[in-house]
Design a protein around this motif. Structure first.
Motif, PDB file in Angstrom:
ATOM      1  N   THR A  54      -5.606  -6.155   8.799  1.00 61.88           N
ATOM      2  CA  THR A  54      -7.011  -6.097   8.421  1.00 61.88           C
ATOM      3  C   THR A  54      -7.683  -4.869   9.027  1.00 61.88           C
ATOM      4  O   THR A  54      -7.502  -4.565  10.205  1.00 61.88           O
ATOM      5  CB  THR A  54      -7.748  -7.361   8.908  1.00 61.88           C
ATOM      6  OG1 THR A  54      -7.076  -8.512   8.369  1.00 61.88           O
ATOM      7  CG2 THR A  54      -9.189  -7.355   8.458  1.00 61.88           C
ATOM      8  N   GLU A  72      -4.538  -2.991   5.005  1.00 61.42           N
ATOM      9  CA  GLU A  72      -5.232  -3.472   3.801  1.00 61.42           C
ATOM     10  C   GLU A  72      -6.016  -2.359   3.104  1.00 61.42           C
ATOM     11  O   GLU A  72      -6.330  -2.462   1.922  1.00 61.42           O
ATOM     12  CB  GLU A  72      -6.176  -4.625   4.154  1.00 61.42           C
ATOM     13  CG  GLU A  72      -7.394  -4.224   4.961  1.00 61.42           C
ATOM     14  CD  GLU A  72      -8.426  -5.347   5.042  1.00 61.42           C
ATOM     15  OE1 GLU A  72      -8.331  -6.309   4.262  1.00 61.42           O
ATOM     16  OE2 GLU A  72      -9.337  -5.233   5.879  1.00 61.42           O
ATOM     17  N   ARG A  94       0.821  -3.116  -1.429  1.00 61.44           N
ATOM     18  CA  ARG A  94       0.148  -3.687  -0.250  1.00 61.44           C
ATOM     19  C   ARG A  94       0.198  -5.207  -0.282  1.00 61.44           C
ATOM     20  O   ARG A  94       0.479  -5.857   0.724  1.00 61.44           O
ATOM     21  CB  ARG A  94      -1.310  -3.215  -0.181  1.00 61.44           C
ATOM     22  CG  ARG A  94      -1.483  -1.742   0.089  1.00 61.44           C
ATOM     23  CD  ARG A  94      -2.899  -1.421   0.566  1.00 61.44           C
ATOM     24  NE  ARG A  94      -3.921  -1.933  -0.327  1.00 61.44           N
ATOM     25  CZ  ARG A  94      -4.420  -1.262  -1.355  1.00 61.44           C
ATOM     26  NH1 ARG A  94      -3.948  -0.048  -1.634  1.00 61.44           N
ATOM     27  NH2 ARG A  94      -5.376  -1.775  -2.117  1.00 61.44           N
ATOM     28  N   GLN A  95      -0.076  -5.765  -1.436  1.00 64.88           N
ATOM     29  CA  GLN A  95      -0.139  -7.221  -1.535  1.00 64.88           C
ATOM     30  C   GLN A  95       1.226  -7.889  -1.402  1.00 64.88           C
ATOM     31  O   GLN A  95       1.299  -9.083  -1.095  1.00 64.88           O
ATOM     32  CB  GLN A  95      -0.798  -7.618  -2.854  1.00 64.88           C
ATOM     33  CG  GLN A  95      -2.279  -7.275  -2.914  1.00 64.88           C
ATOM     34  CD  GLN A  95      -2.928  -7.676  -4.227  1.00 64.88           C
ATOM     35  OE1 GLN A  95      -2.242  -7.865  -5.237  1.00 64.88           O
ATOM     36  NE2 GLN A  95      -4.240  -7.804  -4.227  1.00 64.88           N
ATOM     37  N   ILE A 130      -0.226  -7.993   6.408  1.00 61.57           N
ATOM     38  CA  ILE A 130      -1.289  -7.077   6.007  1.00 61.57           C
ATOM     39  C   ILE A 130      -2.258  -6.946   7.180  1.00 61.57           C
ATOM     40  O   ILE A 130      -2.792  -7.946   7.675  1.00 61.57           O
ATOM     41  CB  ILE A 130      -2.019  -7.582   4.755  1.00 61.57           C
ATOM     42  CG1 ILE A 130      -1.037  -7.673   3.574  1.00 61.57           C
ATOM     43  CG2 ILE A 130      -3.178  -6.658   4.399  1.00 61.57           C
ATOM     44  CD1 ILE A 130      -1.628  -8.227   2.303  1.00 61.57           C
TER      45      ILE A 130
END
Length: 244
Positions: free
Chosen positions: A207, A189, A199-200, A205
């Motif tokens: 953390t 992230e 990234r999205q 993803i």
């Protein structure tokens, strides 16, 4: 089930060593070097994809899952039209392109390439620190990386320059739109080398991670790789195939 792990720019297969304690039983892990790196440092990274495919053919079997990190992911994706496709491709820290308007801009990479032409080793060392900026403890991650690699690259300046050229031009957009095999993306992230949009769009993803989760969160990265590899096996079972 076999996973083939492929490293990124300026870094050889030793980058995967931190994952070793966390692999579960039933997973075979292979970590071949790209031509020009590590155990293949006597070679030179080919500039053309067909030649690179020929050199990597024995290391990228069709019955395995390929895992490419950073430039390794771009190269693995770019080789798909030149090799029998694998069971699946997992991209770690890899978007459709390296450069983007919301990440590393093309002008920034061009500046980096000019700096590399002037002083390859110093620029390589700068890149190591640059890619670790998004990790929760970048100095610690940098020490771990130097413990793995030492203070100089295993690849020649020619091989590294070819890799920078590949970062500038490789584009997986069309392949991702019509993939020849299942493709999943994993992104930290806080990855400073991936744009926000890339990234999205990732399926997973991580953390608190940056561009190098194998250094900062190896156990978490293994878990996600194994889960995604298992989802490929489940899909094959649903289709009546044999899952390993």
């Amino acid at each position: 089930m076999t996973l083939v792990l492929l490293s990124g720019w300026g870094i050889d297969a030793r980058i995967w060593h931190p994952l070793a304690p966390y692999w579960p039983g039933g997973i075979e892990v292979r970590t071949p070097d790209w031509p020009g790196y590590g155990e293949r440092s006597h070679e030179t990274l080919p500039k053309t994809l067909p030649v690179l495919a020929d050199k990597m053919r024995g290391d990228l079997p069709q019955d395995a899952i390929w895992v490419g990190w950073s430039l390794g992911g771009l190269l693995a994706g770019a080789l798909l039209p030149h090799l029998p496709p694998p069971r699946a491709l997992l991209l770690v820290g890899t978007g459709a392109r390296f450069c983007s308007e919301d990440g590393v801009r093309a002008a920034e990479l061009a500046t980096f390439r000019r700096a590399f032409d002037r002083d390859p080793r110093a620029t390589w060392q700068h890149f190591l620190r640059w890619q670790l900026q998004g990790e929760p403890a970048p100095r610690m991650a940098h020490r771990r990386l130097l413990d793995l690699l030492g203070g100089h690259p295993s690849a020649s300046s020619q091989t590294l320059a070819t890799g920078l050229e590949q970062l500038a031009y490789l584009d997986l957009g069309e392949m991702l739109a019509a993939p020849p095999c299942p493709i999943w993306r994993i992104a930290g992230e806080r990855d400073r080398l991936m744009g926000k949009t890339a990234r999205q769009s990732a399926e997973r993803i991580l953390t608190g991670c940056g561009h190098s989760p194998m250094l900062s969160h190896p156990e978490t990265l293994v878990r996600h790789l194994v889960e995604l590899a298992g989802s490929d096996a489940d899909q094959r079972s649903d289709r009546g195939g044999v899952a390993s």
